[in-house]
Scaffold this active site. Sequence first.
Site, mmCIF file in Angstrom:
data_model
loop_
_atom_site.group_PDB
_atom_site.id
_atom_site.type_symbol
_atom_site.label_atom_id
_atom_site.label_comp_id
_atom_site.label_asym_id
_atom_site.label_seq_id
_atom_site.Cartn_x
_atom_site.Cartn_y
_atom_site.Cartn_z
ATOM 1 N N LYS A 1 -9.865 21.585 87.084
ATOM 2 C CA LYS A 1 -9.548 21.719 88.510
ATOM 3 C C LYS A 1 -9.945 23.101 89.031
ATOM 4 O O LYS A 1 -10.363 23.245 90.149
ATOM 5 C CB LYS A 1 -8.059 21.480 88.761
ATOM 6 C CG LYS A 1 -7.666 21.492 90.225
ATOM 7 C CD LYS A 1 -8.421 20.435 91.033
ATOM 8 C CE LYS A 1 -8.138 20.528 92.501
ATOM 9 N NZ LYS A 1 -9.037 19.642 93.289
ATOM 10 N N ARG B 1 4.337 18.368 94.103
ATOM 11 C CA ARG B 1 4.300 18.732 95.519
ATOM 12 C C ARG B 1 4.234 20.243 95.717
ATOM 13 O O ARG B 1 4.023 20.726 96.833
ATOM 14 C CB ARG B 1 5.510 18.181 96.253
ATOM 15 C CG ARG B 1 5.690 16.676 96.180
ATOM 16 C CD ARG B 1 6.944 16.228 96.922
ATOM 17 N NE ARG B 1 6.839 16.547 98.322
ATOM 18 C CZ ARG B 1 6.207 15.779 99.217
ATOM 19 N NH1 ARG B 1 5.632 14.661 98.820
ATOM 20 N NH2 ARG B 1 6.129 16.109 100.487
ATOM 21 N N GLU C 1 -19.238 13.275 89.774
ATOM 22 C CA GLU C 1 -18.179 13.883 88.951
ATOM 23 C C GLU C 1 -17.121 12.871 88.530
ATOM 24 O O GLU C 1 -16.449 13.075 87.518
ATOM 25 C CB GLU C 1 -17.546 15.090 89.630
ATOM 26 C CG GLU C 1 -16.847 14.864 90.929
ATOM 27 C CD GLU C 1 -16.269 16.176 91.477
ATOM 28 O OE1 GLU C 1 -15.884 17.054 90.684
ATOM 29 O OE2 GLU C 1 -16.202 16.316 92.706
ATOM 30 N N HIS D 1 -42.074 14.722 99.362
ATOM 31 C CA HIS D 1 -42.845 15.800 98.717
ATOM 32 C C HIS D 1 -42.688 15.792 97.200
ATOM 33 O O HIS D 1 -42.700 16.835 96.561
ATOM 34 C CB HIS D 1 -42.421 17.150 99.311
ATOM 35 C CG HIS D 1 -42.743 17.270 100.753
ATOM 36 N ND1 HIS D 1 -43.999 17.485 101.241
ATOM 37 C CD2 HIS D 1 -41.946 17.122 101.847
ATOM 38 C CE1 HIS D 1 -43.989 17.500 102.563
ATOM 39 N NE2 HIS D 1 -42.744 17.289 102.958
ATOM 40 N N TRP E 1 5.402 25.134 97.572
ATOM 41 C CA TRP E 1 3.961 25.359 97.661
ATOM 42 C C TRP E 1 3.806 26.288 98.852
ATOM 43 O O TRP E 1 3.920 25.849 99.994
ATOM 44 C CB TRP E 1 3.208 24.055 97.875
ATOM 45 C CG TRP E 1 1.727 24.241 97.980
ATOM 46 C CD1 TRP E 1 0.988 24.391 99.111
ATOM 47 C CD2 TRP E 1 0.790 24.315 96.907
ATOM 48 N NE1 TRP E 1 -0.338 24.548 98.822
ATOM 49 C CE2 TRP E 1 -0.500 24.511 97.470
ATOM 50 C CE3 TRP E 1 0.899 24.239 95.530
ATOM 51 C CZ2 TRP E 1 -1.658 24.618 96.697
ATOM 52 C CZ3 TRP E 1 -0.247 24.359 94.766
ATOM 53 C CH2 TRP E 1 -1.498 24.544 95.346
ATOM 54 N N CYS F 1 5.938 20.878 99.911
ATOM 55 C CA CYS F 1 6.951 21.321 98.946
ATOM 56 C C CYS F 1 7.810 20.113 98.616
ATOM 57 O O CYS F 1 7.641 19.036 99.163
ATOM 58 C CB CYS F 1 7.832 22.399 99.567
ATOM 59 S SG CYS F 1 6.924 23.800 100.196
ATOM 60 N N ASN G 1 10.604 21.432 103.713
ATOM 61 C CA ASN G 1 9.224 21.047 103.414
ATOM 62 C C ASN G 1 8.526 20.843 104.752
ATOM 63 O O ASN G 1 8.985 20.049 105.573
ATOM 64 C CB ASN G 1 9.162 19.758 102.593
ATOM 65 C CG ASN G 1 7.736 19.251 102.475
ATOM 66 O OD1 ASN G 1 6.797 20.041 102.388
ATOM 67 N ND2 ASN G 1 7.562 17.930 102.519
ATOM 68 N N GLY G 2 7.434 21.555 104.974
ATOM 69 C CA GLY G 2 6.694 21.416 106.226
ATOM 70 C C GLY G 2 6.260 22.787 106.733
ATOM 71 O O GLY G 2 6.274 23.771 105.997
ATOM 72 N N LYS H 1 -19.308 13.964 94.614
ATOM 73 C CA LYS H 1 -18.146 13.091 94.404
ATOM 74 C C LYS H 1 -18.499 11.951 93.463
ATOM 75 O O LYS H 1 -17.782 11.634 92.526
ATOM 76 C CB LYS H 1 -17.641 12.545 95.738
ATOM 77 C CG LYS H 1 -16.900 13.540 96.593
ATOM 78 C CD LYS H 1 -15.495 13.786 96.138
ATOM 79 C CE LYS H 1 -15.152 15.067 95.452
ATOM 80 N NZ LYS H 1 -15.756 16.314 95.697
ATOM 81 N N GLU I 1 -22.168 16.559 99.371
ATOM 82 C CA GLU I 1 -20.782 16.321 98.941
ATOM 83 C C GLU I 1 -20.618 14.886 98.452
ATOM 84 O O GLU I 1 -19.958 14.642 97.447
ATOM 85 C CB GLU I 1 -19.809 16.630 100.078
ATOM 86 C CG GLU I 1 -18.347 16.417 99.735
ATOM 87 C CD GLU I 1 -17.853 17.255 98.555
ATOM 88 O OE1 GLU I 1 -18.580 18.170 98.104
ATOM 89 O OE2 GLU I 1 -16.746 16.963 98.045
HETATM 90 C C1 AGP Z 1 -15.250 19.460 93.595
HETATM 91 O O1 AGP Z 1 -14.762 18.115 93.633
HETATM 92 C C2 AGP Z 1 -15.141 20.059 92.202
HETATM 93 N N1 AGP Z 1 -13.848 19.925 91.706
HETATM 94 C C3 AGP Z 1 -15.721 21.469 92.142
HETATM 95 O O2 AGP Z 1 -17.048 21.404 92.583
HETATM 96 C C4 AGP Z 1 -14.989 22.541 92.992
HETATM 97 O O3 AGP Z 1 -15.228 22.313 94.355
HETATM 98 C C5 AGP Z 1 -15.558 23.915 92.603
HETATM 99 O O4 AGP Z 1 -15.276 24.121 91.241
HETATM 100 C C6 AGP Z 1 -14.949 25.066 93.427
HETATM 101 O O5 AGP Z 1 -13.575 25.151 93.174
HETATM 102 P P1 AGP Z 1 -12.682 26.069 94.151
HETATM 103 O O6 AGP Z 1 -12.785 25.454 95.501
HETATM 104 O O7 AGP Z 1 -11.305 26.018 93.574
HETATM 105 O O8 AGP Z 1 -13.263 27.451 94.131
#
Ligand code: AGP
Length: 628
Positions: free
Chosen positions: A623, A27, A508, A524, A77, A2, A103-104, A505, A501
């Site tokens: 996001k 924050r 994207e 294969h 938050w 926060c 905050n914490g 990363k 993962e």
């Molecule tokens: C991950 O870096 C991406 N931003 C995306 O794959 C994300 O993980 C996915 O859209 C799921 O989002 P969520 O965790 O908010 O459900």
Amino acid sequence: MCGIVGYVGVRQAAPILLEGLSKLEYRGYDSAGIAVRDENSEHVEVVKAKGRLRNLMQMTDSGNAVRGCCGIGHTRWATHGEPSAVNAHPHYSKEKRVVVVHNGIIENYQDIKDMLRRKGYVFSTQTDTEAAALLLDSYYTEPGRSSLSPRERALGAIRDMMIRVRGSYALGILFGDQPGVIYAARKDSPLILGCCEGEMEGHMIASDVPAVLQYTRKVVYIDNLEIACLTREEMHVYNIDCEEIEKPVAEIRWDAAAAEKDGYEHFMMKEIHEQPRAVRDTLSPRIKEAEDGTRSIDLSETSLTDDDLRAVSRILLIGCGSAYHVGMAERYVIEKLSRVPCEVELASEFRYRDPILAQNCLAVIVSQSGETADSLAALRLCKERGVRTLAVVNVVGSSIAREADAVMYTWAGPEISVATTKAYSTQLAALYLLAVKLAAVRGSIDAAREQALIGELLALPEKIERILGDKERLQWFANKMAASKDVFFIGRGLDYAISLEGSLKLKEISYIHSEAYAAGELKHGTISLVEEGVMVVGVATQPELFEKVVSNLVEVRSRGAYLFGLTTYGQYAIEDTVNFTVYVPRTDPLFATSLAVVPLQLLAYYISCAKGLDVDKPRNLAKSVTVE
Ligand code: AGP
């Protein structure tokens, strides 16, 4: 995470508080509030609002409707208690004898609330912060302290509160009978003081530099277990023994935009570096230590009893993107420890495949935002079929959190960068706890193994710190990789989940095509794509699979691949095969994901930077994907 702010000086406080909070919304932004008073009045006016800061600004005419030259403010938050006006800070005791912004996380807030209830205190919110406020009140109003000066009484009460609570805090505090004075205290959450001069004459407190920057560049950094006492004219800092100490005044040279990122160039790098704190905040409150030093995992927040956990016959791990990759990793951990069969499901597929669901199945929905449409739909399908649901989410009060039967919050704080890092890491941490708890109550691990695993979990944040302390080689190598057209990530078992993962990363935020492949599967078909100069990242953290992954690396090297090896310290034999190696500290192999993912996050970040791309807002992405 926060944001707190405070001001006492010659100017009206409310507009300054709101302006400062606007610079701290990164924050947290699910609710906000201010407490303002006049220098010679014991009356403290508190105004709070749910939602973004603009709601509070509208309620207070941008602060002009709230008079007073001394005040504190907060943008929230939520961690404990839904986002609401009631749960918004400031929190206060009766007659506003003590008013607090925080905050914490107060980890032992429930014990403190129970103790205070026995003293007759009544609580009106679900927050941990209210426990701190009323604890302060109980110390401050103790009869035995009435002969002390107001400042001695305040310092003594704050010191005793700091000794009693467990967790992290940056606190702004007003005492009703001390007009014109702001106190502050810190442990593990950031806190700075601002020294304002001229027409702004006065002092400020804040969680972070952006909140004070337009009023002053002269700041004092408060260290752990220190207390500050501010008036318009004076600033005093004390140690935990209430002895006054000298603190240097620093000059800030950052611009406002850089300051929001704490000096990092991008939110993603800042959030990568917040992972130790975020993982610690997610683990520690759920690990209890008995008098004899033995530790246990407390998942009472999930309302899953030990009998419930013993009755689980199958676990579904459902998510999208990185949340799905968490499930891919946790399947190995949960099955290895508890022997409960797991299935990992892409939420977007699960909701349309008419799944066969048994009654004693547990569906775990993993989601940072808690608003991903496919994951929410999968949750609803499970509930329609009578399957118990557990949400692992980062946003308190989000749709998935509200609709699931139970929820485990990941206390990562707001994640601004589209590419998830700290939220992913805290999701791993939360599900490690579930895996160990499940195994312990089902007797599939003995007490010694349980204690060893919990010890390894608690050591993860420091090991992540160590990785973050050695980034330069990765940055050098990333600049070599930036021109790559195709990159393969390969691994076996958990290392395959880590590869997924790492590949996402890279894709994207650098727009480089990449694939993650089970190392044993490459031959294969897909190995036909490997030719001279193709980059292959080999992930080999699992001791019993190390040799096999290395032999897969030899296969691709013989076809011209350029090899990046990622393994644990001690596995130096990999250097006979690969061109470049990154080592991570040893941990229990089941928790290796939490360490191995960090270099891959950094690698993707540095490559994106080398290509001059918008790291925090990659093209085509959002996001939170709240549409199908
Ligand atoms: C991950 O870096 C991406 N931003 C995306 O794959 C994300 O993980 C996915 O859209 C799921 O989002 P969520 O965790 O908010 O459900």
